[in-house]
Write a protein that holds these residues in place. Sequence first.
Motif, PDB file in Angstrom:
ATOM      1  N   ILE A 591      88.736  71.452  68.234  1.00 15.38           N
ATOM      2  CA  ILE A 591      89.360  70.375  67.468  1.00 15.38           C
ATOM      3  C   ILE A 591      88.457  69.152  67.588  1.00 15.38           C
ATOM      4  O   ILE A 591      88.183  68.675  68.692  1.00 15.38           O
ATOM      5  CB  ILE A 591      90.774  70.047  67.995  1.00 15.38           C
ATOM      6  CG1 ILE A 591      91.683  71.259  67.798  1.00 15.38           C
ATOM      7  CG2 ILE A 591      91.350  68.829  67.285  1.00 15.38           C
ATOM      8  CD1 ILE A 591      93.066  71.095  68.415  1.00 15.38           C
ATOM      9  N   ILE A 592      87.989  68.659  66.443  1.00 12.27           N
ATOM     10  CA  ILE A 592      87.082  67.508  66.487  1.00 12.27           C
ATOM     11  C   ILE A 592      87.750  66.240  65.950  1.00 12.27           C
ATOM     12  O   ILE A 592      87.276  65.141  66.218  1.00 12.27           O
ATOM     13  CB  ILE A 592      85.782  67.802  65.719  1.00 12.27           C
ATOM     14  CG1 ILE A 592      86.066  68.131  64.252  1.00 12.27           C
ATOM     15  CG2 ILE A 592      85.008  68.918  66.376  1.00 12.27           C
ATOM     16  CD1 ILE A 592      84.813  68.202  63.393  1.00 12.27           C
ATOM     17  N   GLU A 593      88.828  66.402  65.168  1.00 11.54           N
ATOM     18  CA  GLU A 593      89.555  65.238  64.654  1.00 11.54           C
ATOM     19  C   GLU A 593      91.027  65.618  64.500  1.00 11.54           C
ATOM     20  O   GLU A 593      91.347  66.789  64.255  1.00 11.54           O
ATOM     21  CB  GLU A 593      89.030  64.808  63.280  1.00 11.54           C
ATOM     22  CG  GLU A 593      87.594  64.351  63.223  1.00 11.54           C
ATOM     23  CD  GLU A 593      87.179  64.007  61.788  1.00 11.54           C
ATOM     24  OE1 GLU A 593      88.017  63.496  61.034  1.00 11.54           O
ATOM     25  OE2 GLU A 593      86.020  64.278  61.434  1.00 11.54           O
ATOM     26  N   HIS A 597      96.516  61.946  57.065  1.00  7.45           N
ATOM     27  CA  HIS A 597      95.515  61.930  56.005  1.00  7.45           C
ATOM     28  C   HIS A 597      94.837  60.557  55.934  1.00  7.45           C
ATOM     29  O   HIS A 597      93.595  60.463  55.901  1.00  7.45           O
ATOM     30  CB  HIS A 597      96.206  62.262  54.680  1.00  7.45           C
ATOM     31  CG  HIS A 597      95.354  62.041  53.476  1.00  7.45           C
ATOM     32  ND1 HIS A 597      94.292  62.857  53.149  1.00  7.45           N
ATOM     33  CD2 HIS A 597      95.414  61.071  52.503  1.00  7.45           C
ATOM     34  CE1 HIS A 597      93.733  62.411  52.032  1.00  7.45           C
ATOM     35  NE2 HIS A 597      94.393  61.333  51.622  1.00  7.45           N
ATOM     36  N   ALA A 598      95.630  59.490  55.937  1.00  8.27           N
ATOM     37  CA  ALA A 598      95.079  58.138  55.818  1.00  8.27           C
ATOM     38  C   ALA A 598      94.204  57.793  57.018  1.00  8.27           C
ATOM     39  O   ALA A 598      93.121  57.194  56.871  1.00  8.27           O
ATOM     40  CB  ALA A 598      96.221  57.131  55.673  1.00  8.27           C
ATOM     41  N   GLU A 599      94.668  58.158  58.230  1.00  5.43           N
ATOM     42  CA  GLU A 599      93.897  57.844  59.433  1.00  5.43           C
ATOM     43  C   GLU A 599      92.540  58.553  59.431  1.00  5.43           C
ATOM     44  O   GLU A 599      91.526  57.957  59.799  1.00  5.43           O
ATOM     45  CB  GLU A 599      94.694  58.260  60.672  1.00  5.43           C
ATOM     46  CG  GLU A 599      95.927  57.400  60.915  1.00  5.43           C
ATOM     47  CD  GLU A 599      96.853  57.977  61.977  1.00  5.43           C
ATOM     48  OE1 GLU A 599      97.787  57.280  62.398  1.00  5.43           O
ATOM     49  OE2 GLU A 599      96.641  59.154  62.378  1.00  5.43           O
ATOM     50  N   LEU A 600      92.523  59.778  58.993  1.00  5.98           N
ATOM     51  CA  LEU A 600      91.278  60.539  59.005  1.00  5.98           C
ATOM     52  C   LEU A 600      90.296  60.032  57.963  1.00  5.98           C
ATOM     53  O   LEU A 600      89.070  60.054  58.179  1.00  5.98           O
ATOM     54  CB  LEU A 600      91.571  62.024  58.775  1.00  5.98           C
ATOM     55  CG  LEU A 600      92.321  62.738  59.911  1.00  5.98           C
ATOM     56  CD1 LEU A 600      92.648  64.169  59.520  1.00  5.98           C
ATOM     57  CD2 LEU A 600      91.508  62.717  61.204  1.00  5.98           C
ATOM     58  N   ARG A 603      88.391  57.132  59.416  1.00  9.04           N
ATOM     59  CA  ARG A 603      87.415  57.443  60.459  1.00  9.04           C
ATOM     60  C   ARG A 603      86.057  57.842  59.888  1.00  9.04           C
ATOM     61  O   ARG A 603      85.060  57.866  60.619  1.00  9.04           O
ATOM     62  CB  ARG A 603      87.928  58.573  61.349  1.00  9.04           C
ATOM     63  CG  ARG A 603      89.113  58.150  62.200  1.00  9.04           C
ATOM     64  CD  ARG A 603      89.559  59.294  63.090  1.00  9.04           C
ATOM     65  NE  ARG A 603      90.817  58.976  63.740  1.00  9.04           N
ATOM     66  CZ  ARG A 603      91.513  59.822  64.498  1.00  9.04           C
ATOM     67  NH1 ARG A 603      91.030  61.042  64.694  1.00  9.04           N
ATOM     68  NH2 ARG A 603      92.645  59.446  65.053  1.00  9.04           N
ATOM     69  N   ASP A 604      86.030  58.228  58.626  1.00  5.95           N
ATOM     70  CA  ASP A 604      84.783  58.595  57.965  1.00  5.95           C
ATOM     71  C   ASP A 604      84.058  59.741  58.699  1.00  5.95           C
ATOM     72  O   ASP A 604      82.834  59.726  58.854  1.00  5.95           O
ATOM     73  CB  ASP A 604      83.849  57.375  57.870  1.00  5.95           C
ATOM     74  CG  ASP A 604      82.764  57.606  56.818  1.00  5.95           C
ATOM     75  OD1 ASP A 604      83.010  58.413  55.886  1.00  5.95           O
ATOM     76  OD2 ASP A 604      81.676  57.019  56.949  1.00  5.95           O
ATOM     77  N   GLY A 605      84.862  60.731  59.150  1.00  4.11           N
ATOM     78  CA  GLY A 605      84.294  61.887  59.851  1.00  4.11           C
ATOM     79  C   GLY A 605      84.205  63.096  58.919  1.00  4.11           C
ATOM     80  O   GLY A 605      84.061  62.962  57.701  1.00  4.11           O
TER      81      GLY A 605
END
Length: 625
Positions: A591-593, A597-600, A603-605
């Motif tokens: 698990i990397i993130e 939906h909005a939070e991710l 993060r621009d990951g």
Amino acid sequence: MFRRLLHWGETRIKPFDEREVTRPPDTLWAFYWFFIKPLWPFFVLLLIAGCLGSTIEVALMGFVGAIVDRMRTHSDPATFVSTYSWMLALMAFVALILRPLVSTAHDFIKNQMISAGTTSRIRWQTHRYVLRQSLGFFQNDFAGRVANKIMQTGTSLRESVVQLIDALWYASVQFIGSALLFAASDWRLTIPLIIWLAAYIVALRYFVPRIKERSTKSSEARSMLVGRIVDSYTNIMTVKLFAHAEREDTYAREALTEQMQAWQASLRLITGMELVLYTLNGILLVATTGAAIVLWTMGHVTVGDIAVVSGLVIRIVTMSGWVMWTIADVFENIGVVHEGMETISLPNLLQDTPDAKPLAVPHGEIRLDHIHFHYGAGRAASDDAPPRVIEDLSLTVKPGEKVGLVGRSGAGKSTLVNLLLRFYDLEGGRILIDGQDIAHVTQDSLRAEIGMVTQDTSLLHRSVRDNILYGRPNASDAEVIAAARQAEAHDFIAHLEDMKGRKGYDAHVGERGVKLSGGQRQRIAIARVLLKDAPILILDEATSALDSEVESEIQASLEKLMRGKTVIAIAHRLSTIAAMDRLIVMEEGRIIEEGTHAELLLRDGLYSQLWQRQSGGFLAREAAE
């Protein structure tokens, strides 16, 4: 009356043994005994009937010799019948009553009592065990090949035991009885018989094991041929889409050539065996009859003795061919059983623990605690070894939480679901549902509490009703129709009709549901899970086969289905899971993130990169809004 007697015999062996499913032994004779032991009284009866029958055959030849001698020595033919009426009456009784009764009893035991019941029982027991094998077992073999082995093994095991009893005891009684009659006439007549028997046994010892070996190879080649042909038929859509009929011809031809060559090798050996047998029998016939004639000219034997010896020799010659063929068949069948045993008796690598208890799911919490998994092996010691599919992963899904799994292909999403369903055992860590380790609960109870709609929906070649009822077999028709309506499937089901004229919910869907479109199959699968109503729900690309319009229609049904349940959803089309409570982003089994939906997106990951690649579509913009 006769039909009732036949039916009585046919019901002596119960084919459906409902005792606990156990693994058959993996050694040949133990494998045989495993299936024959519960039925031994029937085979003992067959043996007794065979012994009586062969004794009667020898006794009749003795009668013939005795009558010939008495006819030659009796001075008054007019009084012959009255003088020897007792002998003639006894011979008539044996020939007209006793012999038919014993022969019919033998056939009754073999055909009515043993044949169908024993074969069906073996097939039932092997099928029950194989059906409970792990998913990996079926993924590593042809389904047609496995089915062929189950069908062949039952027949060959029963037939080899029956043939062995008939051949050995029939031949033994015939030979011993003949030798005694020969010796009663003159001991020197037994010499050609004993020499012939020694040569006959040598021929059996040479040919029979080789026939067994080659029949095993032929059986394996036949199973492979069936597996390849069934594989082509099962995937006929792919064959036609890629226009590869000729390629499949080549694929089947290779297996057919191998099977034919193995069969021809066996037939060459059989032809050689027959040549040896014919030669030995000719020598026996000439030597024994010649010796009897010489002894008669010397006054040591009678004409009746010559009649008995000649008749018995002809019978032995006929019987020897039957016995050798039967023994060859026995070993050929043993080869088939041995080849089938190698698949049927494989250990089940995924079993319930002895103390396994049914899973209880009052809440629906899922906790993955430092789990490790790699298909088939642990991680190598080398530092540059590839990572495991799942590597030290921990995750908690709260009761009623909706979680989406996101990641590139091969990230481990589907593997995670397979581990949750315990299609494979972990190499490390544990998975708990409401605090219960799934490794210590029964597999059936675990999967009963999880509903799943997969990307590649496969339906059974049964009616639409039967497919939906798979979710809850005791559901009523009204509940089946209600589930179909929720899944937006009722309207198209009502217009279905198969080749046999069955309509609506009675229409059959074809193998793997090939008569339906992808979207139709998916909606029936969703109806099945709706009917199951399990507390935990897994959606693995559940709407991948639906177009945008149908997907939007069914989305409301899925939302109703997810209500009050713990949900894990996998989707490559991110718009379908963007509204989940939490998204888990995986990469190389980790698990990397995680976040909404909005939070991710903020993060621009990896998730943000995947989203931007798909953001040109309508559904993406609608989900973002």
